[in-house]
Design an enzyme around this catalytic site. Structure first.
Site, PDB file in Angstrom:
ATOM      1  N   HIS A  53      80.658  62.798 -70.457  1.00 50.18           N
ATOM      2  CA  HIS A  53      79.374  61.881 -71.382  1.00 50.18           C
ATOM      3  C   HIS A  53      79.109  60.545 -70.542  1.00 50.18           C
ATOM      4  CE1 HIS A  53      80.696  63.528 -74.947  1.00 50.18           C
ATOM      5  NE2 HIS A  53      81.326  63.348 -75.406  1.00 50.18           N
ATOM      6  N   CYS A  68      80.454  68.309 -72.983  1.00 47.85           N
ATOM      7  CA  CYS A  68      81.751  68.639 -74.331  1.00 47.85           C
ATOM      8  C   CYS A  68      81.493  69.385 -75.327  1.00 47.85           C
ATOM      9  CB  CYS A  68      81.646  66.628 -74.771  1.00 47.85           C
ATOM     10  SG  CYS A  68      83.436  66.323 -75.371  1.00 47.85           S
TER      11      CYS A  68
END
Ligand code: GLN
Length: 250
Positions: A194, A93
């Site tokens: 995630h 990310c």
């Protein structure tokens, strides 16, 4: 064998328990008789191109990204040189965004990137949030699903010809339009997923360990002994089921 891991900015980029990815790599290495030696690489620390077999960078809010971006770009050449030498990378990310050419945040400020991945990122008005399911094929003829969780304002646009990590089955992915998620350069992969990502996708943890062992030994990526991954398989099924329930791309 000792696997040397460089963990970039763990104090700043560790959102959504991304540090759990390191714990999974350490455990799966130890169960095969290897040792994971983890070195934190923070602001002002030198990064030796030959000093690690795997580099890891997690996610973070725009504020934390802005705090480390200038320092990360000061390490751009050793990072690119390490990957060119065959070092493995997992970037998640915010870390994934900053290993491209840069990230223009919500306030319009441009955070420079390390220019490893051929992409750039711009924050959008809305956040892309939810469970994601991908189809990946890191090795020809060996497709694998990948399940995780995304929460990002950034829209990452891959350059023409850039290799994505996978195709989006359910979820937004890089930008909510291209149908691709993540990016790959050699043994380096970046993703928005995630979760943390690796506990529910043991195949990817083993792929990364195998690439890191290849760099450590100077040989080919080894086939790792299979582990009893019932719990991991259940975690994947739950995550993939949530992504399917979300609907969307397919
Ligand atoms: N701050 C970045 C964004 O909003 C990355 C977020 C993250 O790492 N989860 O897109």
């Amino acid at each position: 064998m000792k696997i040397r891991v460089g963990h970039l900015y763990p104090e700043y980029l560790n959102i959504y328990a991304d540090r759990g990815n390191i714990a999974v790599l350490a455990r799966r290495a130890a169960l095969r008789g290897h040792e994971l030696a983890v070195e934190s690489i923070g602001l002002g620390d030198e990064l030796e191109p030959g000093g690690h077999d795997l580099l890891y960078i997690g996610g973070g809010q725009d504020r934390e990204q802005a705090l480390i971006a200038p320092d990360l770009t000061s390490k751009d050449e050793p990072i690119r040189e390490a990957v060119a030498r065959g070092v493995a990378v997992l970037a998640v990310c915010g870390g994934y965004q900053l290993l491209g050419r840069g990230y223009r945040g919500r306030d319009g400020s441009l955070m420079p990137g390390a220019c490893l991945f051929p992409h750039e990122t711009r924050a959008g008005e809305t956040r892309m949030i939810g469970d994601v399911l991908l189809e990946c094929e890191l090795e020809p003829g060996a497709p694998h699903p990948l399940a995780g969780f995304e929460n990002h304002a950034g829209r990452t646009l891959l350059d023409p010809g850039a290799e994505p990590l996978g195709q989006v089955v359910f979820g937004f992915g890089n930008d909510g339009e291209s149908g691709f998620e993540g990016c790959r350069v050699g043994r380096a992969i970046g993703t928005y997923l995630h979760g943390p990502l690796l506990p529910r996708n043991p195949w990817l943890a083993d792929w990364l360990l195998s690439q890191a062992l290849a760099h450590a030994s100077g040989g080919d990526p080894p086939e790792l002994d299979p582990l009893p991954d019932e719990l991991e398989a259940e975690a994947y099924r739950v995550a993939a089921g949530r992504a399917r329930a979300r609907g969307g791309r397919r």
